[in-house]
Design an enzyme around this catalytic site. Structure first.
Site, short mmCIF file in Angstrom:
data_model
loop_
_atom_site.label_atom_id
_atom_site.label_comp_id
_atom_site.label_asym_id
_atom_site.label_seq_id
_atom_site.Cartn_x
_atom_site.Cartn_y
_atom_site.Cartn_z
N ARG A 46 0.88 -1.11 0.11
CA ARG A 46 0.03 0.23 0.01
C ARG A 46 0.98 1.24 -0.13
O ARG A 46 0.54 2.07 -0.93
CB ARG A 46 -0.91 0.04 1.39
CG ARG A 46 -1.94 -1.19 1.27
CD ARG A 46 -3.10 -0.83 2.46
NE ARG A 46 -2.60 -1.26 3.51
CZ ARG A 46 -2.67 -2.28 4.38
NH1 ARG A 46 -2.86 -3.48 3.87
NH2 ARG A 46 -2.17 -2.46 5.69
N LYS A 136 -12.25 14.80 4.82
CA LYS A 136 -13.55 14.17 4.12
C LYS A 136 -14.13 13.24 5.00
O LYS A 136 -13.77 12.54 5.74
CB LYS A 136 -12.88 13.34 2.84
CG LYS A 136 -13.90 12.88 2.00
CD LYS A 136 -13.59 11.98 0.90
CE LYS A 136 -13.75 10.47 1.27
NZ LYS A 136 -13.61 9.69 0.18
N LYS A 221 -18.09 17.87 -2.13
CA LYS A 221 -18.05 16.84 -3.34
C LYS A 221 -19.26 15.81 -3.51
O LYS A 221 -19.37 14.75 -2.65
CB LYS A 221 -17.03 15.85 -2.63
CG LYS A 221 -16.57 14.73 -3.31
CD LYS A 221 -15.21 13.97 -3.00
CE LYS A 221 -14.91 12.58 -3.44
NZ LYS A 221 -13.53 12.00 -3.32
P1 13P Z 1 -14.47 7.69 -6.55
O1 13P Z 1 -13.99 8.69 -7.59
O2 13P Z 1 -13.72 6.46 -6.95
O3 13P Z 1 -15.96 7.68 -6.49
O4 13P Z 1 -13.81 7.92 -5.17
C1 13P Z 1 -13.94 9.38 -4.72
C2 13P Z 1 -14.27 9.04 -3.20
O5 13P Z 1 -13.35 9.61 -2.54
C3 13P Z 1 -15.20 8.37 -2.42
O6 13P Z 1 -15.37 8.70 -1.22
#
Ligand code: 13P
Length: 341
Positions: A46, A136, A221
Protein backbone atom coordinates in the site's frame (compact mmCIF):
# COMPACT_ATOMS: atom_id res chain seq x y z
CA UNK A 1 -10.90 29.24 14.49
CA UNK A 2 -8.74 30.74 11.74
CA UNK A 3 -11.39 31.63 9.18
CA UNK A 4 -8.97 33.31 6.83
CA UNK A 5 -6.83 30.17 6.67
CA UNK A 6 -9.86 27.95 6.06
CA UNK A 7 -10.90 30.13 3.14
CA UNK A 8 -7.37 30.29 1.70
CA UNK A 9 -6.92 26.50 1.85
CA UNK A 10 -10.34 25.76 0.33
CA UNK A 11 -9.60 28.11 -2.56
CA UNK A 12 -6.06 26.83 -3.13
CA UNK A 13 -7.21 23.23 -3.49
CA UNK A 14 -9.41 24.25 -6.43
CA UNK A 15 -6.94 26.74 -7.93
CA UNK A 16 -6.68 27.07 -11.73
CA UNK A 17 -6.52 23.65 -13.49
CA UNK A 18 -6.45 21.89 -10.12
CA UNK A 19 -8.50 19.18 -8.47
CA UNK A 20 -8.07 16.43 -5.89
CA UNK A 21 -6.65 12.91 -5.96
CA UNK A 22 -8.76 10.78 -3.60
CA UNK A 23 -6.22 8.18 -2.46
CA UNK A 24 -7.99 7.51 0.85
CA UNK A 25 -9.22 3.98 0.23
CA UNK A 26 -9.78 2.20 3.53
CA UNK A 27 -7.91 -1.09 4.06
CA UNK A 28 -10.84 -3.26 2.80
CA UNK A 29 -11.32 -1.02 -0.27
CA UNK A 30 -7.65 -0.92 -1.30
CA UNK A 31 -7.59 -4.72 -0.87
CA UNK A 32 -10.45 -4.94 -3.40
CA UNK A 33 -8.48 -2.76 -5.86
CA UNK A 34 -5.28 -4.81 -5.34
CA UNK A 35 -7.19 -8.11 -5.71
CA UNK A 36 -8.18 -7.02 -9.22
CA UNK A 37 -4.50 -6.83 -10.25
CA UNK A 38 -3.30 -9.79 -8.17
CA UNK A 39 -1.31 -7.76 -5.62
CA UNK A 40 -1.37 -8.68 -1.95
CA UNK A 41 -2.60 -5.84 0.30
CA UNK A 42 0.35 -5.60 2.70
CA UNK A 43 1.27 -2.36 4.45
CA UNK A 44 4.43 -2.12 2.31
CA UNK A 45 2.55 -2.67 -0.97
CA UNK A 46 0.00 0.00 0.00
CA UNK A 47 2.85 2.36 0.90
CA UNK A 48 4.83 1.80 -2.28
CA UNK A 49 1.72 2.13 -4.47
CA UNK A 50 0.92 5.49 -2.89
CA UNK A 51 4.55 6.58 -3.18
CA UNK A 52 4.38 5.85 -6.89
CA UNK A 53 1.39 8.19 -7.28
CA UNK A 54 2.70 10.95 -5.01
CA UNK A 55 6.14 11.11 -6.67
CA UNK A 56 4.76 11.42 -10.21
CA UNK A 57 6.59 14.43 -11.70
CA UNK A 58 4.38 17.28 -12.87
CA UNK A 59 1.14 16.01 -11.31
CA UNK A 60 1.21 19.04 -9.00
CA UNK A 61 0.19 21.24 -11.93
CA UNK A 62 -3.23 19.57 -11.85
CA UNK A 63 -3.52 18.20 -8.31
CA UNK A 64 -4.14 20.75 -5.55
CA UNK A 65 -4.90 18.27 -2.78
CA UNK A 66 -4.61 14.57 -1.97
CA UNK A 67 -6.96 12.80 0.42
CA UNK A 68 -5.10 10.20 2.50
CA UNK A 69 -6.24 7.31 4.65
CA UNK A 70 -5.09 7.44 8.29
CA UNK A 71 -2.42 4.78 7.71
CA UNK A 72 -0.97 6.72 4.75
CA UNK A 73 -0.82 10.02 6.65
CA UNK A 74 1.76 8.38 8.93
CA UNK A 75 3.81 6.73 6.16
CA UNK A 76 6.94 7.94 4.34
CA UNK A 77 8.74 7.46 1.03
CA UNK A 78 11.29 4.65 0.79
CA UNK A 79 14.01 7.21 1.62
CA UNK A 80 12.19 8.48 4.68
CA UNK A 81 10.25 11.62 3.67
CA UNK A 82 6.85 11.67 5.39
CA UNK A 83 4.08 11.71 2.77
CA UNK A 84 2.47 14.94 4.11
CA UNK A 85 5.86 16.70 3.74
CA UNK A 86 6.50 15.23 0.29
CA UNK A 87 3.13 16.55 -0.89
CA UNK A 88 3.39 19.97 0.81
CA UNK A 89 6.86 20.51 -0.68
CA UNK A 90 5.31 20.07 -4.13
CA UNK A 91 2.53 22.54 -3.33
CA UNK A 92 -0.08 19.79 -2.90
CA UNK A 93 -2.23 20.11 0.22
CA UNK A 94 -2.54 16.92 2.30
CA UNK A 95 -6.01 15.89 3.48
CA UNK A 96 -7.45 13.05 5.54
CA UNK A 97 -10.53 10.85 5.40
CA UNK A 98 -11.98 11.02 8.92
CA UNK A 99 -15.23 9.06 8.75
CA UNK A 100 -15.42 5.46 9.96
CA UNK A 101 -17.56 4.24 7.09
CA UNK A 102 -21.27 3.93 6.25
CA UNK A 103 -23.08 1.45 8.53
CA UNK A 104 -26.69 0.15 8.47
CA UNK A 105 -29.13 2.78 9.79
CA UNK A 106 -31.06 1.17 12.65
CA UNK A 107 -34.81 1.06 11.99
CA UNK A 108 -34.37 1.75 8.27
CA UNK A 109 -33.47 -1.48 6.46
CA UNK A 110 -31.47 -0.88 3.28
CA UNK A 111 -30.23 2.57 4.36
CA UNK A 112 -26.93 3.65 5.82
CA UNK A 113 -25.55 6.35 8.06
CA UNK A 114 -21.90 7.28 8.35
CA UNK A 115 -20.17 6.76 11.69
CA UNK A 116 -17.14 8.44 13.24
CA UNK A 117 -18.34 11.48 15.20
CA UNK A 118 -17.45 10.16 18.66
CA UNK A 119 -13.91 11.24 19.49
CA UNK A 120 -13.60 13.17 16.23
CA UNK A 121 -12.67 16.45 17.95
CA UNK A 122 -9.53 14.84 19.44
CA UNK A 123 -8.66 12.92 16.29
CA UNK A 124 -8.80 16.14 14.24
CA UNK A 125 -6.19 17.79 16.48
CA UNK A 126 -3.87 14.81 15.88
CA UNK A 127 -4.40 14.88 12.08
CA UNK A 128 -3.74 18.61 12.05
CA UNK A 129 -0.43 18.02 13.90
CA UNK A 130 0.48 15.44 11.24
CA UNK A 131 -0.03 18.05 8.52
CA UNK A 132 -3.60 17.55 7.27
CA UNK A 133 -5.25 20.84 6.28
CA UNK A 134 -8.50 19.41 4.98
CA UNK A 135 -10.72 16.41 5.64
CA UNK A 136 -13.36 14.26 4.00
CA UNK A 137 -16.55 12.64 5.30
CA UNK A 138 -18.62 10.51 2.93
CA UNK A 139 -22.34 9.98 3.40
CA UNK A 140 -23.94 7.30 1.23
CA UNK A 141 -27.46 7.59 -0.15
CA UNK A 142 -28.78 4.59 -2.06
CA UNK A 143 -31.80 4.75 -4.39
CA UNK A 144 -34.35 1.92 -4.41
CA UNK A 145 -37.67 3.29 -5.54
CA UNK A 146 -39.63 0.09 -4.83
CA UNK A 147 -38.51 0.20 -1.17
CA UNK A 148 -39.07 3.94 -0.71
CA UNK A 149 -35.32 4.47 -0.34
CA UNK A 150 -33.99 6.97 0.50
CA UNK A 151 -36.42 7.87 3.25
CA UNK A 152 -36.72 11.43 4.47
CA UNK A 153 -35.26 10.30 7.79
CA UNK A 154 -32.24 8.68 6.11
CA UNK A 155 -31.45 11.92 4.27
CA UNK A 156 -31.79 13.98 7.45
CA UNK A 157 -29.63 11.64 9.53
CA UNK A 158 -26.81 11.74 6.96
CA UNK A 159 -27.02 15.51 6.47
CA UNK A 160 -26.95 16.02 10.23
CA UNK A 161 -23.80 13.91 10.62
CA UNK A 162 -22.11 15.75 7.73
CA UNK A 163 -22.85 19.10 9.35
CA UNK A 164 -21.61 18.03 12.79
CA UNK A 165 -18.40 16.78 11.18
CA UNK A 166 -17.98 20.02 9.21
CA UNK A 167 -18.39 22.21 12.29
CA UNK A 168 -15.82 20.14 14.23
CA UNK A 169 -13.35 20.39 11.33
CA UNK A 170 -13.59 24.17 11.15
CA UNK A 171 -13.10 24.40 14.91
CA UNK A 172 -9.77 22.57 14.37
CA UNK A 173 -8.78 24.78 11.38
CA UNK A 174 -9.38 21.95 8.93
CA UNK A 175 -11.38 22.53 5.74
CA UNK A 176 -14.23 20.01 5.57
CA UNK A 177 -15.06 18.37 2.26
CA UNK A 178 -18.74 17.55 2.46
CA UNK A 179 -19.51 14.41 0.47
CA UNK A 180 -23.12 13.31 0.20
CA UNK A 181 -22.88 10.56 -2.44
CA UNK A 182 -26.08 9.47 -4.17
CA UNK A 183 -25.01 6.09 -5.54
CA UNK A 184 -25.26 5.21 -9.23
CA UNK A 185 -25.70 1.48 -8.51
CA UNK A 186 -29.46 1.16 -9.03
CA UNK A 187 -31.80 0.94 -12.03
CA UNK A 188 -33.20 4.45 -11.52
CA UNK A 189 -33.50 7.05 -14.28
CA UNK A 190 -31.50 10.27 -14.47
CA UNK A 191 -34.67 12.16 -13.46
CA UNK A 192 -34.89 10.20 -10.21
CA UNK A 193 -31.19 10.78 -9.52
CA UNK A 194 -31.79 14.49 -10.06
CA UNK A 195 -34.76 14.62 -7.66
CA UNK A 196 -32.93 12.70 -4.92
CA UNK A 197 -29.68 14.68 -5.34
CA UNK A 198 -31.64 17.92 -5.11
CA UNK A 199 -33.45 16.87 -1.94
CA UNK A 200 -30.19 15.70 -0.36
CA UNK A 201 -28.28 18.91 -1.15
CA UNK A 202 -31.09 21.16 0.10
CA UNK A 203 -31.06 19.27 3.40
CA UNK A 204 -27.24 19.31 3.61
CA UNK A 205 -27.11 23.11 3.25
CA UNK A 206 -29.99 23.54 5.72
CA UNK A 207 -28.05 21.51 8.29
CA UNK A 208 -24.75 23.29 7.56
CA UNK A 209 -26.46 26.63 8.22
CA UNK A 210 -28.02 25.30 11.44
CA UNK A 211 -24.56 24.13 12.59
CA UNK A 212 -23.07 27.58 11.77
CA UNK A 213 -20.59 26.20 9.28
CA UNK A 214 -18.77 28.89 7.29
CA UNK A 215 -19.47 27.88 3.71
CA UNK A 216 -16.55 29.92 2.32
CA UNK A 217 -14.23 27.49 4.15
CA UNK A 218 -15.77 24.26 2.79
CA UNK A 219 -15.83 22.25 -0.44
CA UNK A 220 -18.71 20.10 -1.72
CA UNK A 221 -18.02 16.65 -3.17
CA UNK A 222 -21.22 15.51 -4.87
CA UNK A 223 -22.17 12.84 -7.37
CA UNK A 224 -22.97 13.90 -10.90
CA UNK A 225 -26.61 13.56 -11.92
CA UNK A 226 -26.57 10.36 -13.91
CA UNK A 227 -28.83 7.35 -14.60
CA UNK A 228 -28.28 4.27 -12.41
CA UNK A 229 -25.88 1.69 -13.90
CA UNK A 230 -28.72 -0.81 -14.37
CA UNK A 231 -31.09 1.69 -16.01
CA UNK A 232 -31.73 0.62 -19.64
CA UNK A 233 -31.80 4.25 -20.73
CA UNK A 234 -28.42 5.93 -20.25
CA UNK A 235 -28.18 9.70 -20.66
CA UNK A 236 -25.55 11.11 -23.01
CA UNK A 237 -22.72 13.40 -21.92
CA UNK A 238 -24.62 16.64 -22.57
CA UNK A 239 -27.71 15.43 -20.69
CA UNK A 240 -25.59 14.53 -17.67
CA UNK A 241 -23.85 17.92 -17.81
CA UNK A 242 -27.13 19.86 -18.07
CA UNK A 243 -28.94 17.92 -15.33
CA UNK A 244 -25.93 18.19 -13.02
CA UNK A 245 -25.50 21.94 -13.59
CA UNK A 246 -29.20 22.65 -13.02
CA UNK A 247 -29.28 20.60 -9.83
CA UNK A 248 -26.21 22.30 -8.36
CA UNK A 249 -27.33 25.80 -9.36
CA UNK A 250 -30.62 25.18 -7.56
CA UNK A 251 -29.08 23.95 -4.35
CA UNK A 252 -25.46 24.99 -3.71
CA UNK A 253 -24.94 28.52 -2.32
CA UNK A 254 -22.55 30.76 -4.25
CA UNK A 255 -20.52 31.23 -1.05
CA UNK A 256 -19.07 27.72 -1.53
CA UNK A 257 -15.66 28.10 -3.25
CA UNK A 258 -15.63 24.81 -5.09
CA UNK A 259 -17.48 21.70 -6.16
CA UNK A 260 -15.24 18.65 -6.58
CA UNK A 261 -17.07 15.68 -8.08
CA UNK A 262 -16.54 12.06 -7.09
CA UNK A 263 -16.37 9.58 -10.00
CA UNK A 264 -18.57 6.99 -8.30
CA UNK A 265 -18.04 4.10 -10.74
CA UNK A 266 -17.90 6.04 -14.00
CA UNK A 267 -15.02 5.03 -16.26
CA UNK A 268 -11.98 7.30 -16.24
CA UNK A 269 -12.84 8.69 -19.69
CA UNK A 270 -16.54 9.25 -18.84
CA UNK A 271 -15.66 11.13 -15.67
CA UNK A 272 -13.34 13.46 -17.62
CA UNK A 273 -15.84 13.96 -20.48
CA UNK A 274 -18.64 14.81 -18.02
CA UNK A 275 -16.52 17.30 -16.07
CA UNK A 276 -15.46 18.92 -19.33
CA UNK A 277 -19.06 19.22 -20.59
CA UNK A 278 -20.20 20.81 -17.33
CA UNK A 279 -17.42 23.41 -17.46
CA UNK A 280 -18.13 24.04 -21.14
CA UNK A 281 -21.62 25.26 -20.15
CA UNK A 282 -20.11 28.52 -18.91
CA UNK A 283 -19.40 30.40 -15.71
CA UNK A 284 -20.62 29.12 -12.34
CA UNK A 285 -20.58 30.76 -8.91
CA UNK A 286 -18.12 28.11 -7.70
CA UNK A 287 -15.07 26.36 -9.20
CA UNK A 288 -16.17 23.08 -10.79
CA UNK A 289 -13.50 20.42 -10.37
CA UNK A 290 -12.75 16.80 -9.50
CA UNK A 291 -11.93 14.68 -6.48
CA UNK A 292 -11.60 11.35 -8.23
CA UNK A 293 -10.52 8.05 -6.76
CA UNK A 294 -11.12 5.34 -9.33
CA UNK A 295 -11.22 7.71 -12.33
CA UNK A 296 -7.64 8.83 -11.58
CA UNK A 297 -6.28 5.53 -10.31
CA UNK A 298 -7.79 2.75 -12.41
CA UNK A 299 -5.47 3.30 -15.43
CA UNK A 300 -2.22 3.57 -13.37
CA UNK A 301 -3.28 0.64 -11.17
CA UNK A 302 -3.81 -1.55 -14.23
CA UNK A 303 -0.53 -0.41 -15.82
CA UNK A 304 1.40 -1.11 -12.60
CA UNK A 305 0.10 -4.58 -11.80
CA UNK A 306 2.44 -4.68 -8.79
CA UNK A 307 5.57 -4.97 -10.96
CA UNK A 308 8.49 -2.60 -10.26
CA UNK A 309 9.31 -2.58 -13.98
CA UNK A 310 5.93 -0.97 -14.71
CA UNK A 311 6.26 2.00 -12.36
CA UNK A 312 7.19 4.54 -15.04
CA UNK A 313 4.31 3.42 -17.27
CA UNK A 314 1.90 3.65 -14.34
CA UNK A 315 3.10 7.15 -13.45
CA UNK A 316 2.56 8.19 -17.07
CA UNK A 317 -1.06 6.92 -16.89
CA UNK A 318 -1.70 8.82 -13.67
CA UNK A 319 -0.14 12.01 -15.08
CA UNK A 320 -2.28 11.69 -18.20
CA UNK A 321 -5.54 11.44 -16.20
CA UNK A 322 -4.53 14.33 -13.94
CA UNK A 323 -3.70 16.49 -16.95
CA UNK A 324 -6.86 15.64 -18.92
CA UNK A 325 -9.03 16.38 -15.89
CA UNK A 326 -7.06 19.61 -15.42
CA UNK A 327 -7.99 20.55 -18.98
CA UNK A 328 -11.62 19.55 -18.34
CA UNK A 329 -11.69 22.24 -15.64
CA UNK A 330 -11.89 24.83 -18.40
CA UNK A 331 -13.81 22.82 -21.03
CA UNK A 332 -10.57 22.36 -23.03
CA UNK A 333 -10.49 18.54 -23.05
CA UNK A 334 -11.08 16.77 -26.40
CA UNK A 335 -11.75 13.05 -27.04
CA UNK A 336 -8.72 12.86 -29.39
CA UNK A 337 -6.42 13.65 -26.44
CA UNK A 338 -7.09 10.13 -25.13
CA UNK A 339 -5.06 8.72 -28.02
CA UNK A 340 -2.25 11.27 -28.03
CA UNK A 341 1.16 9.95 -26.94
P1 13P B 1 -14.45 7.62 -6.60
O1 13P B 1 -14.02 8.78 -7.49
O2 13P B 1 -13.79 6.33 -6.95
O3 13P B 1 -15.94 7.55 -6.46
O4 13P B 1 -13.86 7.96 -5.16
C1 13P B 1 -14.00 9.22 -4.66
C2 13P B 1 -14.13 9.14 -3.21
O5 13P B 1 -13.31 9.66 -2.49
C3 13P B 1 -15.29 8.45 -2.63
O6 13P B 1 -15.40 8.77 -1.29
Amino acid sequence: MNVEQLITVANEIVGPKKGILAADESSPTIKKRFDQIGVESTEENRRSYREMLFTTPGAEEYIGGVILFEETLGQSTSDGVPFPKLLSDKGIIPGIKVDKGAKPLAGYPGEKVTEGLDGLRDRLVGYRDQGALFAKWRAVIDIDEAQGIPSRFGIEANAHALARYAALCQEADIVPIIEPEVLMDGAHSIEVCQAVTEEVLVEVYRQLAAHRVILEGTLLKPNMVIAGKKCPEQADVDEVANATAITLLRTVPGAVPGIVFLSGGQSAVEATAHLNAINALGEFPWEVSFSYGRALQQPPLAAWGGKPGNIEAAKAEYYKRAKLNGLARSGDYRDEMENAA
